[in-house]
Design a protein around this motif. Sequence first.
Motif, short mmCIF file in Angstrom:
data_model
loop_
_atom_site.label_atom_id
_atom_site.label_comp_id
_atom_site.label_asym_id
_atom_site.label_seq_id
_atom_site.Cartn_x
_atom_site.Cartn_y
_atom_site.Cartn_z
N TRP A 40 2.26 -8.77 3.10
CA TRP A 40 1.06 -7.96 2.79
C TRP A 40 1.17 -7.43 1.34
CZ3 TRP A 40 -3.06 -6.67 4.99
CH2 TRP A 40 -3.31 -6.74 6.26
N THR A 41 2.27 -7.37 0.83
CA THR A 41 2.45 -6.75 -0.56
C THR A 41 1.61 -7.82 -1.46
OG1 THR A 41 4.31 -5.44 -0.19
CG2 THR A 41 3.81 -6.30 -2.37
N ARG A 42 1.99 -8.98 -1.22
CA ARG A 42 1.47 -10.22 -2.31
C ARG A 42 -0.15 -10.18 -1.87
NH1 ARG A 42 6.25 -13.00 -1.11
NH2 ARG A 42 5.39 -14.32 0.38
N LEU A 43 -0.52 -10.10 -0.66
CA LEU A 43 -2.05 -10.11 -0.33
C LEU A 43 -2.59 -8.88 -0.97
CD1 LEU A 43 -4.33 -11.20 1.25
CD2 LEU A 43 -3.58 -9.99 3.18
N VAL A 44 -2.25 -7.72 -0.81
CA VAL A 44 -2.99 -6.58 -1.39
C VAL A 44 -2.68 -6.73 -2.96
CG1 VAL A 44 -2.53 -4.04 -1.89
CG2 VAL A 44 -2.47 -4.93 0.55
N LEU A 45 -1.90 -6.97 -3.53
CA LEU A 45 -1.96 -7.10 -5.08
C LEU A 45 -2.75 -8.20 -5.69
CD1 LEU A 45 1.80 -6.51 -5.80
CD2 LEU A 45 -0.19 -5.07 -6.09
N PRO A 84 0.11 3.53 10.07
CA PRO A 84 1.54 3.79 9.80
C PRO A 84 2.11 2.48 9.41
CG PRO A 84 0.78 4.61 12.02
CD PRO A 84 -0.26 3.91 11.35
N HIS A 85 1.47 1.25 10.07
CA HIS A 85 2.07 -0.17 9.47
C HIS A 85 1.44 -0.35 7.94
CE1 HIS A 85 1.63 -4.58 9.74
NE2 HIS A 85 2.89 -4.36 9.06
N LEU A 86 0.34 0.07 7.64
CA LEU A 86 -0.14 0.19 6.14
C LEU A 86 0.83 1.11 5.38
CD1 LEU A 86 -1.98 -0.93 3.96
CD2 LEU A 86 -3.39 0.56 4.54
N ALA A 87 1.13 2.35 5.91
CA ALA A 87 1.85 3.36 5.07
C ALA A 87 3.40 2.53 4.83
CB ALA A 87 2.17 4.59 5.93
N LEU A 88 3.85 1.95 5.65
CA LEU A 88 5.25 1.20 5.56
C LEU A 88 4.96 0.16 4.35
CD1 LEU A 88 8.00 0.71 6.98
CD2 LEU A 88 6.86 -1.33 7.97
N VAL A 89 3.96 -0.58 4.20
CA VAL A 89 3.71 -1.51 3.23
C VAL A 89 3.69 -0.79 1.78
CG1 VAL A 89 2.03 -3.07 2.32
CG2 VAL A 89 2.78 -3.02 4.65
N LEU A 90 2.89 0.41 1.88
CA LEU A 90 2.76 0.95 0.54
C LEU A 90 4.08 1.62 0.22
CD1 LEU A 90 -0.81 2.86 1.11
CD2 LEU A 90 -0.19 0.58 0.26
N ALA A 91 4.98 2.13 1.07
CA ALA A 91 6.13 2.67 0.74
C ALA A 91 6.99 1.80 0.10
CB ALA A 91 6.71 3.53 1.77
N HIS A 92 6.95 0.37 0.65
CA HIS A 92 7.59 -0.65 0.01
C HIS A 92 7.30 -1.04 -1.30
CE1 HIS A 92 9.36 -4.52 -0.24
NE2 HIS A 92 8.43 -5.03 -0.33
N ALA A 95 8.53 1.47 -3.72
CA ALA A 95 9.95 1.76 -4.01
C ALA A 95 10.08 0.44 -5.14
CB ALA A 95 10.54 1.51 -2.60
N LYS A 96 9.27 -0.68 -5.15
CA LYS A 96 9.41 -1.79 -5.68
C LYS A 96 8.78 -1.71 -7.17
CE LYS A 96 11.57 -4.85 -2.96
NZ LYS A 96 12.96 -5.23 -3.55
N GLY A 97 7.97 -0.58 -7.23
CA GLY A 97 7.41 -0.39 -8.43
C GLY A 97 6.10 -1.08 -8.78
N LEU A 98 5.59 -1.48 -7.61
CA LEU A 98 4.43 -2.17 -7.73
C LEU A 98 3.19 -1.56 -7.31
CD1 LEU A 98 5.76 -5.43 -5.57
CD2 LEU A 98 5.38 -5.26 -8.14
N ALA A 99 3.42 -0.14 -7.10
CA ALA A 99 2.36 0.85 -6.93
C ALA A 99 3.19 2.25 -7.16
CB ALA A 99 1.89 0.69 -5.42
N GLN A 106 2.31 12.93 -2.50
CA GLN A 106 1.67 12.77 -1.27
C GLN A 106 1.72 11.13 -0.99
OE1 GLN A 106 -1.59 10.56 -1.21
NE2 GLN A 106 -0.93 10.04 -3.17
N SER A 107 1.61 10.67 0.07
CA SER A 107 1.88 9.26 0.29
C SER A 107 0.52 8.78 1.33
CB SER A 107 3.10 9.33 1.34
OG SER A 107 2.83 10.02 2.65
N ARG A 108 -0.49 8.96 1.08
CA ARG A 108 -1.78 8.50 1.61
C ARG A 108 -2.50 7.78 0.60
NH1 ARG A 108 -2.68 9.69 6.36
NH2 ARG A 108 -4.69 9.42 6.25
N THR A 109 -2.27 7.75 -0.76
CA THR A 109 -3.11 6.88 -1.65
C THR A 109 -2.10 6.41 -2.58
OG1 THR A 109 -5.04 8.50 -1.26
CG2 THR A 109 -5.01 7.07 -3.40
N VAL A 110 -1.97 5.03 -3.08
CA VAL A 110 -1.52 4.87 -3.91
C VAL A 110 -2.08 3.91 -5.24
CG1 VAL A 110 0.64 3.98 -2.56
CG2 VAL A 110 -1.17 2.26 -3.01
N LEU A 111 -1.83 4.03 -6.37
CA LEU A 111 -2.26 3.51 -7.75
C LEU A 111 -1.67 2.08 -7.79
CD1 LEU A 111 -4.16 3.23 -10.28
CD2 LEU A 111 -2.08 4.45 -11.14
N LEU A 112 -2.14 0.97 -7.38
CA LEU A 112 -1.64 -0.37 -7.40
C LEU A 112 -1.32 -0.75 -8.89
CD1 LEU A 112 -4.29 -1.77 -4.89
CD2 LEU A 112 -1.81 -1.25 -4.50
#
Length: 193
Positions: A40-45, A84-92, A95-99, A106-112
């Motif tokens: 998911w991370t690779r796909l989103v980015l 909740p599944h997408l939230a897990l991906v965003l948190a990852h 954590a990896k510095g990719l967002a 807050q944890s509902r929106t990320v800057l990619l």
Amino acid sequence: MGLSTYLTPSGFLLPSIHSAPPFFVQQPNPATQAVVTEQWTRLVLSYARHRRLFFLRLDDAAAPTGEWAEVLHNERINRAPLPPHLALVLAHMVAKGLAAYEPPRQSRTVLLHWRLPEEWAEVLHDWAVGTGQLNTILTFFEIAEPEVESPLVGIPAPLLRAAIAVLARTGRAQAISIPDGEGVRFFSGRATK
């Protein structure tokens, strides 16, 4: 339906994993979920880079239309990730510095970070040099909304600030407060190692 790639209307090639129903569901096995999260991370980015999207919101998972619909939803198999599944991906990704959560706390929106701040710093400095903007004070608006098309069009202020901070540490830029908001002056210095 077998696993197959799919070309979206925007011209993005979805990987074959996007055809697998389990891809859209949080997996109970941690090792399996780790693989799904990486996919998911690779796909989103890669999709964000393709479409020049900077933000992803949990609400996008529930929206059947919008700029993220063709990647977050697979109408061919009637699947979309639950928030909740997408939230897990965003948190990852955070954590990896990719967002980064934006706004913070807050944890509902990320800057990619489909380009890391260090990569944006190089793009920014190359643009400043290439357009003859050295030793000139520019506003964030002038950078993000230039008169001539540039790779910086639409860059959000938090990402621009991060890129400028990278350049400032290497002596190639200086952040400046100006009456209209924020600005920057670029210098020709080269990066120090």
